[in-house]
Design an enzyme around this catalytic site. Sequence first.
Site, mmCIF file in Angstrom:
data_model
loop_
_atom_site.group_PDB
_atom_site.id
_atom_site.type_symbol
_atom_site.label_atom_id
_atom_site.label_comp_id
_atom_site.label_asym_id
_atom_site.label_seq_id
_atom_site.Cartn_x
_atom_site.Cartn_y
_atom_site.Cartn_z
ATOM 1 N N ILE A 77 -37.944 0.576 12.461
ATOM 2 C CA ILE A 77 -38.728 1.095 13.575
ATOM 3 C C ILE A 77 -38.398 2.533 13.884
ATOM 4 C CG2 ILE A 77 -39.379 -1.032 14.743
ATOM 5 C CD1 ILE A 77 -36.937 -0.730 16.507
ATOM 6 N N GLY A 78 -37.385 3.084 13.243
ATOM 7 C CA GLY A 78 -37.105 4.481 13.518
ATOM 8 C C GLY A 78 -35.873 4.950 12.785
ATOM 9 N N GLY A 119 -32.916 8.004 13.351
ATOM 10 C CA GLY A 119 -32.420 9.074 14.214
ATOM 11 C C GLY A 119 -31.423 9.921 13.472
ATOM 12 N N GLY A 120 -30.810 10.825 14.202
ATOM 13 C CA GLY A 120 -29.849 11.715 13.586
ATOM 14 C C GLY A 120 -28.663 10.953 13.026
ATOM 15 N N GLY A 154 -28.668 7.389 12.286
ATOM 16 C CA GLY A 154 -28.887 6.192 11.478
ATOM 17 C C GLY A 154 -30.309 5.676 11.560
ATOM 18 N N VAL A 164 -32.970 2.536 12.428
ATOM 19 C CA VAL A 164 -33.022 1.453 13.399
ATOM 20 C C VAL A 164 -34.036 0.406 12.960
ATOM 21 C CG1 VAL A 164 -33.348 0.870 15.813
ATOM 22 C CG2 VAL A 164 -32.454 3.108 15.195
ATOM 23 N N LYS A 181 -28.953 -0.928 14.482
ATOM 24 C CA LYS A 181 -28.842 0.430 13.984
ATOM 25 C C LYS A 181 -27.832 0.461 12.858
ATOM 26 C CE LYS A 181 -27.863 5.023 15.627
ATOM 27 N NZ LYS A 181 -27.725 5.783 16.869
ATOM 28 N N ASP A 226 -26.152 14.711 24.303
ATOM 29 C CA ASP A 226 -27.369 14.846 23.500
ATOM 30 C C ASP A 226 -28.537 14.206 24.241
ATOM 31 O OD1 ASP A 226 -28.888 15.688 21.378
ATOM 32 O OD2 ASP A 226 -28.423 13.972 20.101
#
Length: 941
Positions: A693-694, A696-697, A699, A701, A715, A814
Amino acid sequence: MKNLKQKTFTFLFFLLLHCFTLALCLRGDSEILVRVKNARLDDPNGSLNDWVSNGESNSCNWTGVTCDSQNHSIISIDLSGLAIYGGFPYDFCRIRTLQNLSLGNSFFNGTLSSQPLSLCSHLRLLNLTLNYFAGEVPEFSPDFTELEVLDLSANNFTGNIPVSFGRFQALRVLSLSNNLLSGSIPSFLCNLSELTSFDLAYNPFKPGPLPPEIGNLTKLEILFLAGSHLVGHIPDSIGKLVALKNLDLSSNSLSGEIPSSIGGLKRVEQLELYDNQLSGGLPESIGNLSSLLRIDVSQNILTGKLPEKIAAMPLDSLNLNDNFFEGEVPEVLASNAYLQQLKLFNNSFSGRLPENLGNNSDLLEFDVSTNNFNGELPKYLCERKKLQILIAFNNRFSGSLPESYGECDSLNYVRIKNNQLSGEVPDGFWSLSQLSFLEMQDNRLEGSVSPSISRARGLTTILISGNEFTGGIPANICELHNLSVIDVSGNHFSGELPTCITGLKKLLNLRMQDNSFSGEIPSSVDSWTELNELNLSRNRFFGTIPPGLGDLPVLKYLDLSGNSLTGEIPAEITKLKLNLFNVSNNKLYGKVPLGFDSELYLSSLLGNPGLCSPYLKPLPRCSSPRPRHNTWYLAVVLTLCVVLLLGSLFWFFKPKYLAFGRKPKRAWKVVSFQRVGLIEEDILLSLKEDNLIGAGGTGRVYKVKLTTGEIVAVKRLWGDTQNPDSKVVFKSEVESLGRIRHRNVLRLLSSCSGDDRRILVFEYMENGSLGDVLHGEKGGGLLDWPRRFTIALGAAQGLAYLHHDCSPAIVHRDVKSNNILLDEEWMPRVADFGLAKTLKRDVGEGPGAMSRVAGSCGYIAPEIALSPPAEGSDNGIGCCGDLDQLIDPRMDPSSSNYEEIEKVLDVALLCTSAFPINRPSMRKVVELLKDNKLSSKIILQ
Ligand SMILES: *[C@@H]1O[C@H](CO)[C@@H](O)[C@H](O)[C@H]1NC(C)=O
Ligand SMILES: *[C@@H]1O[C@H](CO)[C@@H](O)[C@H](O)[C@H]1NC(C)=O
Ligand SMILES: *[C@@H]1O[C@H](CO)[C@@H](O)[C@H](O)[C@H]1NC(C)=O
Ligand SMILES: *[C@@H]1O[C@H](CO)[C@@H](O)[C@H](O)[C@H]1NC(C)=O
Ligand SMILES: *[C@@H]1O[C@H](CO)[C@@H](O)[C@H](O)[C@H]1NC(C)=O
């Protein structure tokens, strides 16, 4: 005869010809539609799939198309809300019969230019609201003689209003609000003598006056110029607008007095003049406005008394707050038959309120806080059983609470603190079924809390400190499952604390200090999972300190001082990360547990003659414990040895015995922080592309459905596990998140680390990240202002929790929209702690670790991220033009409370002040945001 035949023939011929050309025309028009659709429009949802020209289909029943009922020519194309992309479809105007073209609330973009636009001069209505058009507003050619409605609002049009706008002879409705128009409001618009609606609100115009010629627009019904940088006086000519129903000049910088000519607005129903710099008094002539329903002149510098005549008018809303009004409120206000909302707060009104207030109208909201009122509270306020909000704090009201308030079942929100109210609270007042917030502290109220309080099911907050209440706390209070704050401190309460009080699961603060409570502190406190503050100080509690307090996950303030507690300080308490700990002045004895054995806690321990410590100075040294029953002691040690021996033998043989048919031992280390039916195999099998589903910086997900049915987000961290960097990230997230429970912080359910992978299991968030919602395909339209506000406040609460309530504190480092996740109810959770840094008290790790700047564009304090300057760019920090430019144009303007938006922006700007010292703490930010909400509008449930 022949002549007749010929005539008939000619007639029939022409009729036929006419029909033929008409049919051709209609054919041609359908083709125009299809051609424009194919060439100019992008229709990802297929809303226009029925636009196909196959000779048979009749374009009159195509989506968005309307024809004349007589000759079936196309007269209207309405594509509003169909989520269509493309530039302005000039060629639609080749349909000569077209009158209305509506493209509102869609994704049209690009610029408009004069030349091709002149094709459209036969239009009567052009509506482009809520799109992405940009560039200068084009000149309209003089041929636009039939245009009646022009709505270009909520786009990104720039530049001046073109001169040709003064020439629309037939224009009735002009709406240019919520654009980026500059220049000033031109007086030539006042030539549009047919105008009934004139709306230029929320544009970054150059500061300028409201042209006096406005008075020439005598057909005007709506004049909406809020947030338009108007300066100077309201012109006298305004009084000539005899048809005006709605006058909104709010949020400008208008000064001077409200002209008395305003009495000429015979039909006006709504007067919005709030948030200006208007001075002087309210003109008596307002009293002549017999149609007026709502008047809001709040946030000006108005003075003087409230004219009798206004008080006598049939208003439903009277809003005078934040001015300098003085004097008494005229008695006639009470005879008003329509008044629903009365807001007089933050003025200098004095004297008594009219006794009959509420007797004659359905009063819903009453706020007279922060004035100098005295005398009794008006007893008929809730006579019509409609009152929901009663706010009267910071006055000098005296006498007792009227008995009639005890029957006000509609009442939801009560704030009457800081007055001189006395006597007993009417029994029924404790049990109002809709009541959620009750604030009565710092009065002289007496009597006891009625057991009937259990009927006030919705009660979340009881603040009654600083009164003269007596008696006990009725056990029925335990039935109020929504209670989160109880403050009964500084009264004369006595008796025992009902043990069932530990069943109130939502309790955050329990303050009972400075009373005469006695008995023991209830021992089984494990449902107090949210309890943050427990203050029982200066009462007569005895017995021991329940060790269970040490297991409360978020307890930060624990004050048990000034009682008669005995026994030792349970070592369990040292597990808490307390900001305040005080057990002084009790009868505790024994050794101070390790952890409190420091100078820091000395004052919290004093006044207990029996406490001892080997190191802590004024406390006596502990005498070394001497085994009293030697034989018992020996027996116990022996038994333990035997048990241990047996245990280890069993352990030694068991694995071999069980090894057959079992899967090889996992090379996993699983740490579960919350109960969840975690099956590791489940998770491993689900880490595949389908479930991604995604990314990120830190890892990828995945969305994983466990065999228990529960959905979680998993994740998987980037990089090989041997890489020290990824180890750091993993450790950092696990450390930070494992401990945390807050409704605005993403919960880490479990973590697994193996030789070849590191995995974090989080609760799954239905609505993804705020970043995706704002910038993704669906667009920010999903988020209206109230929702955005809730998200901002929630995120702030999450961060405030991390900064102030976690010990050691956690700095996220962040924070950005992609790291705010939204649950199915759009409630936010702060997530992604890959970069988080716990501020450990021991300086060992020091600022060295802090200086590892990583991450992406978001909010990083400028000193920490000295290199990426924060001006401009994606983060939106380096702003400052106009509010209107900052407001997301996709936001439904009807949901937008500009006043509130501006205040939120102010808070944001404070947070980005150049000097750190000027930036408010996160806790302060939460307060500011909440205050903002409360002062502008109280949310009813
Ligand atoms: C539109 O009209 C045509 C013929 O007049 C008919 O065949 C078609 O089903 C209609 N379409 C819709 C969506 O009503
Ligand atoms: C323009 O269209 C929108 C719908 O897209 C509608 O809400 C609005 O009232 C229209 N404007 C005018 C002036 O009719
Ligand atoms: C309009 O939007 C389309 C697609 O959304 C984009 O490709 C195009 O560049 C935009 N045009 C302008 C002028 O912004
Ligand atoms: C509208 O204008 C603002 C400010 O100039 C700009 O940041 C934004 O991207 C524009 N939006 C669109 C849809 O053109
Ligand atoms: C328009 O207003 C101005 C100033 O108020 C006035 O002098 C002028 O006569 C008015 N024009 C018309 C046509 O009413």
